[in-house]
Structure formats: C-alpha cells, structure tokens
Design a protein around this motif. Structure first.
Motif, PDB file in Angstrom:
ATOM      1  N   CYS A   4      -6.990 -37.874  14.068  1.00 40.25           N
ATOM      2  CA  CYS A   4      -7.643 -37.395  15.287  1.00 40.25           C
ATOM      3  C   CYS A   4      -9.032 -36.824  15.039  1.00 40.25           C
ATOM      4  O   CYS A   4      -9.962 -37.082  15.787  1.00 40.25           O
ATOM      5  CB  CYS A   4      -6.772 -36.328  15.932  1.00 40.25           C
ATOM      6  SG  CYS A   4      -6.363 -35.001  14.764  1.00 40.25           S
ATOM      7  N   CYS A   5      -9.164 -36.011  14.011  1.00 43.17           N
ATOM      8  CA  CYS A   5     -10.378 -35.210  13.839  1.00 43.17           C
ATOM      9  C   CYS A   5     -11.180 -35.524  12.578  1.00 43.17           C
ATOM     10  O   CYS A   5     -12.105 -34.793  12.250  1.00 43.17           O
ATOM     11  CB  CYS A   5     -10.002 -33.733  13.856  1.00 43.17           C
ATOM     12  SG  CYS A   5      -9.222 -33.224  15.399  1.00 43.17           S
ATOM     13  N   GLY A   6     -10.798 -36.556  11.847  1.00 43.14           N
ATOM     14  CA  GLY A   6     -11.572 -36.920  10.671  1.00 43.14           C
ATOM     15  C   GLY A   6     -11.159 -36.171   9.422  1.00 43.14           C
ATOM     16  O   GLY A   6      -9.975 -35.961   9.174  1.00 43.14           O
ATOM     17  N   VAL A   7     -12.135 -35.745   8.642  1.00 39.90           N
ATOM     18  CA  VAL A   7     -11.876 -35.170   7.322  1.00 39.90           C
ATOM     19  C   VAL A   7     -11.317 -33.749   7.419  1.00 39.90           C
ATOM     20  O   VAL A   7     -11.826 -32.909   8.132  1.00 39.90           O
ATOM     21  CB  VAL A   7     -13.171 -35.161   6.476  1.00 39.90           C
ATOM     22  CG1 VAL A   7     -12.933 -34.510   5.122  1.00 39.90           C
ATOM     23  CG2 VAL A   7     -13.694 -36.579   6.301  1.00 39.90           C
ATOM     24  N   LYS A   8     -10.250 -33.521   6.666  1.00 43.05           N
ATOM     25  CA  LYS A   8      -9.641 -32.195   6.521  1.00 43.05           C
ATOM     26  C   LYS A   8     -10.151 -31.612   5.211  1.00 43.05           C
ATOM     27  O   LYS A   8     -10.540 -32.345   4.315  1.00 43.05           O
ATOM     28  CB  LYS A   8      -8.119 -32.369   6.472  1.00 43.05           C
ATOM     29  CG  LYS A   8      -7.348 -31.084   6.345  1.00 43.05           C
ATOM     30  CD  LYS A   8      -5.864 -31.372   6.493  1.00 43.05           C
ATOM     31  CE  LYS A   8      -5.033 -30.127   6.385  1.00 43.05           C
ATOM     32  NZ  LYS A   8      -5.327 -29.095   7.348  1.00 43.05           N
ATOM     33  N   PRO A   9     -10.137 -30.286   5.064  1.00 40.32           N
ATOM     34  CA  PRO A   9     -10.533 -29.709   3.771  1.00 40.32           C
ATOM     35  C   PRO A   9      -9.726 -30.313   2.624  1.00 40.32           C
ATOM     36  O   PRO A   9      -8.615 -30.796   2.812  1.00 40.32           O
ATOM     37  CB  PRO A   9     -10.230 -28.224   3.938  1.00 40.32           C
ATOM     38  CG  PRO A   9     -10.357 -27.991   5.409  1.00 40.32           C
ATOM     39  CD  PRO A   9      -9.827 -29.252   6.044  1.00 40.32           C
ATOM     40  N   LEU A  10     -10.277 -30.252   1.428  1.00 45.76           N
ATOM     41  CA  LEU A  10      -9.644 -30.822   0.242  1.00 45.76           C
ATOM     42  C   LEU A  10      -8.275 -30.193  -0.018  1.00 45.76           C
ATOM     43  O   LEU A  10      -8.075 -29.003   0.223  1.00 45.76           O
ATOM     44  CB  LEU A  10     -10.546 -30.611  -0.972  1.00 45.76           C
ATOM     45  CG  LEU A  10     -11.935 -31.251  -0.878  1.00 45.76           C
ATOM     46  CD1 LEU A  10     -12.786 -30.839  -2.067  1.00 45.76           C
ATOM     47  CD2 LEU A  10     -11.836 -32.760  -0.785  1.00 45.76           C
ATOM     48  N   GLN A  11      -7.351 -31.001  -0.537  1.00 46.94           N
ATOM     49  CA  GLN A  11      -5.983 -30.550  -0.771  1.00 46.94           C
ATOM     50  C   GLN A  11      -5.552 -30.838  -2.204  1.00 46.94           C
ATOM     51  O   GLN A  11      -5.956 -31.849  -2.791  1.00 46.94           O
ATOM     52  CB  GLN A  11      -5.023 -31.280   0.179  1.00 46.94           C
ATOM     53  CG  GLN A  11      -5.368 -31.154   1.649  1.00 46.94           C
ATOM     54  CD  GLN A  11      -5.172 -29.751   2.179  1.00 46.94           C
ATOM     55  OE1 GLN A  11      -4.173 -29.103   1.898  1.00 46.94           O
ATOM     56  NE2 GLN A  11      -6.121 -29.266   2.955  1.00 46.94           N
TER      57      GLN A  11
END
Length: 95
Positions: A51-58
């Motif tokens: 939905c919103c593109g890139v999430k913080p690194l995991q």
C-alpha cells in the motif's frame, strides 16, 4: 480504491555498503517493540508494503516473523494486508 506500491524489478544500487556499516533494524527504536525482532541483529531486508511503499529496514528475524504471521497491519493506511503481498528485498542482494 486500492493503492498499489510502486513495483521495483531490480535493486541495483544502494547508497551505503551494508557490510561496512550495518544499518539498524527499525525495531531498535520502535516504541512498542516488534515481534521477532532481535536487538543484536543488523537490518537485513528492505520491506515493500503493498500500500505505502518502502518500510523501514528490518532484521532477518523480524522478516521471518512477518512472513510467518500471514497478515500484517499497516499503521500508515490503517489496513491489514496479506504478507504474500509484501516484498522482502535482502540488503546483500541475494534472493
């Protein structure tokens, strides 16, 4: 109306070398903590939300927990998404 994250076919360039300076996982500073997160692990994946593109690194442990859960809540759009719709891109470039 469904909002789709941009499709990234190939990740060809990072502005940092994860081997030289391992980035931190989002869980290091997450107020509520994250299931599966291991504080001693560096970030290992870029996560693309449907939905919103890139999430913080995991970290790898967090990504394993995310994949196993089957359903994840997006705090930005306030919707749950199936994990099969997420993309997990390893920082080391290996699939």
């Amino acid at each position: 109306m469904t909002i789709e994250a941009p499709i990234i076919e190939d990740l060809t360039h990072l502005d940092f070398n994860p081997a030289d300076n391992p980035p931190q996982c989002e869980g290091q500073h997450h107020a509520r903590g994250l299931s599966g997160h291991v504080a001693s692990e560096p970030a290992a994946f870029i996560v693309m939300l449907p939905c919103c593109g890139v999430k913080p690194l995991q970290c790898a442990s967090r990504v394993a927990a995310m994949r196993e859960s089957g359903l994840l809540y997006c705090g930005s759009c306030k919707v749950e998404h199936l994990t099969i719709r997420y993309r997990f891109i390893p920082l080391d470039g290996e699939q």
